[in-house]
Write an enzyme that holds these catalytic residues in place. Structure first.
Site, PDB file in Angstrom:
ATOM      1  N   HIS A 116      26.960   4.906  64.973  1.00  0.00           N
ATOM      2  CA  HIS A 116      27.043   3.112  64.598  1.00  0.00           C
ATOM      3  C   HIS A 116      28.198   3.056  64.050  1.00  0.00           C
ATOM      4  CE1 HIS A 116      25.602   5.089  61.254  1.00  0.00           C
ATOM      5  NE2 HIS A 116      24.747   5.968  61.887  1.00  0.00           N
ATOM      6  N   ASP A 118      27.537   1.025  61.098  1.00  0.00           N
ATOM      7  CA  ASP A 118      26.952   0.035  59.538  1.00  0.00           C
ATOM      8  C   ASP A 118      26.734   1.030  59.045  1.00  0.00           C
ATOM      9  OD1 ASP A 118      24.872   1.006  62.102  1.00  0.00           O
ATOM     10  OD2 ASP A 118      23.767   0.496  60.545  1.00  0.00           O
ATOM     11  N   ASP A 149      28.123   9.256  57.544  1.00  0.00           N
ATOM     12  CA  ASP A 149      27.083   8.829  58.662  1.00  0.00           C
ATOM     13  C   ASP A 149      26.804   7.706  58.904  1.00  0.00           C
ATOM     14  OD1 ASP A 149      24.987   8.420  59.781  1.00  0.00           O
ATOM     15  OD2 ASP A 149      23.309   7.791  57.797  1.00  0.00           O
ATOM     16  N   GLU A 181      22.204   0.152  63.385  1.00  0.00           N
ATOM     17  CA  GLU A 181      21.175   1.742  63.389  1.00  0.00           C
ATOM     18  C   GLU A 181      20.380   2.391  62.191  1.00  0.00           C
ATOM     19  OE1 GLU A 181      20.467   5.856  62.864  1.00  0.00           O
ATOM     20  OE2 GLU A 181      22.068   4.990  61.733  1.00  0.00           O
ATOM     21  N   GLU A 182      20.955   1.404  60.416  1.00  0.00           N
ATOM     22  CA  GLU A 182      20.465   1.905  60.006  1.00  0.00           C
ATOM     23  C   GLU A 182      19.293   0.789  59.387  1.00  0.00           C
ATOM     24  OE1 GLU A 182      20.574   4.447  58.434  1.00  0.00           O
ATOM     25  OE2 GLU A 182      22.983   4.686  57.951  1.00  0.00           O
ATOM     26  N   ASP A 210      25.744  11.596  65.689  1.00  0.00           N
ATOM     27  CA  ASP A 210      24.951  11.287  64.486  1.00  0.00           C
ATOM     28  C   ASP A 210      24.589  11.575  63.887  1.00  0.00           C
ATOM     29  OD1 ASP A 210      24.709   9.610  62.741  1.00  0.00           O
ATOM     30  OD2 ASP A 210      23.307   8.360  63.308  1.00  0.00           O
ATOM     31  N   HIS A 459      23.180   8.429  53.122  1.00  0.00           N
ATOM     32  CA  HIS A 459      22.485   7.865  52.527  1.00  0.00           C
ATOM     33  C   HIS A 459      22.505   8.032  50.962  1.00  0.00           C
ATOM     34  CE1 HIS A 459      20.037   7.125  55.933  1.00  0.00           C
ATOM     35  NE2 HIS A 459      21.202   6.806  56.635  1.00  0.00           N
TER      36      HIS A 459
HETATM   37 ZN    ZN Z   1      23.824   7.776  60.574  1.00  0.00          ZN
END
Ligand code: ZN
Ligand code: NAG
Ligand code: NAG
Length: 487
Positions: A116, A118, A149, A181-182, A210, A459
């Site tokens: 992903h 995003d 990520d 994805e997030e 991921d 994150h």
């Molecule tokens: Zn991820």
């Protein structure tokens, strides 16, 4: 004669595939600054999918990736997923999904990579040491939102394909990249379902890039736990009461709730709900071996989080507790007085929140019934006149692959070749819904082969990927594709 000797020499140098991996690895080494520059260009796009104001940036990111994939040849489809309805009723476009196809020889196996583009929100004010959207190299690490990520992981795959193509791409490759994805991969399940008999029909292996390793050793994830979340509600009055006026006069909701929550598990974490362990698969010798070979440094983890003592003593027991057995955690009490101070309130209604991590063979519907029946029985025994309710809020199933499937063998060989170490075989304690979804929707072999480091802080503030892992990870994907052509 000379020709024959040369031919034999050439053959002996050749490892998997028809191209010596030394040349590929050397090519990757030589191009590492270019790969870092590409990551820098990708990180510069604030593709935060949580923020509707930034949705066009997610789309820009998808377009930039499309451009990169087009240079690899093959076909690229930008799939329109339509609109997303926001909580306020407004509608905005979802970013396109990339479905790319680099098929050279229909007789060869086809692997589909998922990733992903995003990212989670990030602002320097959150406590970053550097600008989150300017890739910054410090002490061998590349800092930036999305570095680990998942932009760095996706680029490592694309760079590996490019490096192989200088000689020969040994298998067919498909690529699926999303930009939501997030935000729970909005729209992706429907797309996979719709394309099951087309895009996915000739896919033999799906690789999710991921994930992160749990130690400094490269890891392959072959299982995840599921989860199911419950609310227990107890109400004793229409409004909050004062303990001076009402204390001792009624059955208080909070006391009932604490009683109920305390009956869920014993002091060593053993779940007391009858039947909950029934479906858990017996441990085999073969599985046991995988835990023995996995790196998991208890002392480092204890020190890092300030944990005094784990329930179990050995690394193997803890890894098993975390991955092959269910666990129950109490997360909170809504409606309870939780501010600092000493308010003498009797809360009228409280809602306890807990969840159970599920392992293979545990069915959501069965667990739901076991939990509800048990709490109902306990509440009845308590003889309280209060109103009481258990509700199941959400859940997802666990996922487990056979770590001896061909693509796992190829990945383990590739890790050995690139890093000179045996792979950590990981069963994640958490939930990775995409694995379960791919499994259920396509029925294909799924593997989680990410290159996130154990301390990359996805994150979090100061997210990074190390230059070493980014470049060696690129080699890993190249070696994996070569090995896959021989298994
Ligand atoms: Zn991820
Ligand atoms: C961990 O310790 C608990 C408490 O002694 C025990 O019930 C459990 O079986 C242990 N787990 C493993 C995997 O041995
Ligand atoms: C998806 O297609 C595969 C064949 O490629 C089939 O085995 C599988 O059952 C399909 N999945 C669903 C959910 O229909």
């Amino acid at each position: 004669m000379t020709v024959l000797v040369l031919a034999l020499l050439f053959m002996s140098l050749t490892t998997a595939g028809s191209v010596p991996s030394d040349q590929i690895f050397q090519y990757i080494e030589e191009h590492q600054n270019e790969y870092v520059q590409r990551l820098k260009d990708w990180i510069a796009i604030e593709s935060d999918s949580n923020d509707p104001e930034k949705r066009h940036l997610v789309t820009n990111m998808m377009l930039l990736a499309e451009e990169r994939i087009r240079t690899l040849g093959g076909t690229v489809e930008m799939v329109d997923l339509g609109m997303q309805e926001l909580p306020n009723g407004n509608k905005i476009s979802l970013p396109p999904v990339i479905l790319a196809n680099i098929v050279k020889d229909p007789k060869k196996p086809t692997v589909c990579f998922y990733g992903h583009l995003d990212v989670q929100p990030a602002e320097i004010e959150d406590g970053w040491s550097t600008e989150p959207y300017i890739l910054t190299e410090k002490n061998g690490n590349l800092y930036g939102r999305g570095a680990s990520d998942d932009k760095g992981q996706v680029l490592a795959v694309l760079n590996a394909i490019e490096a192989l193509q200088k000689h020969e791409l040994p298998v067919n490759v498909k690529i699926l990249l999303e930009g939501m994805e997030e935000v729970e991969s909005t729209g992706l399940k429907e797309l996979v379902e719709e394309r099951n008999s087309t895009f996915f029909s000739d896919v033999d292996h799906i690789v999710v890039t991921d994930t992160a390793w749990i130690s400094s050793k490269p890891g392959i994830t072959y299982g995840t736990r599921g989860n199911c979340y419950f609310l227990v509600e107890v109400e004793c009055a229409k409004q909050d009461l004062h303990s001076g006026s009402f204390g001792g006069l009624l059955h208080e909701a909070m006391n009932d709730l604490i009683f109920l929550l305390s009956t869920l598990a014993d002091s060593s974490g053993h779940i007391l709900i009858p039947g909950i362990y029934e479906a858990v698969a017996p441990l085999t010798e073969k599985e046991k071996k995988l835990y023995e070979g996995t790196e998991y440094d208890l002392d480092v983890i204890k020190a890092k989080y300030g944990i005094k003592q784990f329930i179990n003593k050995t690394k193997e027991e803890l890894l098993m507790q975390r991955s092959r057995y269910p666990s129950l955690s109490i997360h909170g009490i809504q409606g309870a007085f939780s501010a600092p101070g000493t308010k003498t309130v009797i809360p009228a209604k409280v809602i306890g929140k807990f969840s159970i991590r599920l392992v293979p063979n545990m069915e959501l519907s069965v667990v739901k019934k076991q939990v509800t029946d048990y709490l109902n029985k306990r509440f009845t025994e308590r003889n309280s006149p209060n109103s009481f309710k258990v509700t199941y809020r959400k859940g997802s199933k666990s996922w487990l692959a056979d770590p001896n499937e061909p693509q796992y063998l190829a990945a383990r060989k590739a890790i050995k070749r690139v890093f000179g170490k045996e792979a950590d075989m990981i069963r994640s304690g958490g939930t990775i819904p995409i694995a379960t979804d791919f499994q259920e929707l396509t029925g294909k072999s799924i593997m989680l082969l990410g290159i996130g480091g154990p301390d990359d802080a996805p994150h979090g503030q100061d997210e990074k990927i190390s230059r070493y892992i980014y470049i060696e990870g690129t080699k890993l994907y190249a070696a994996f594709l070569q090995e896959l052509s021989t298994v």
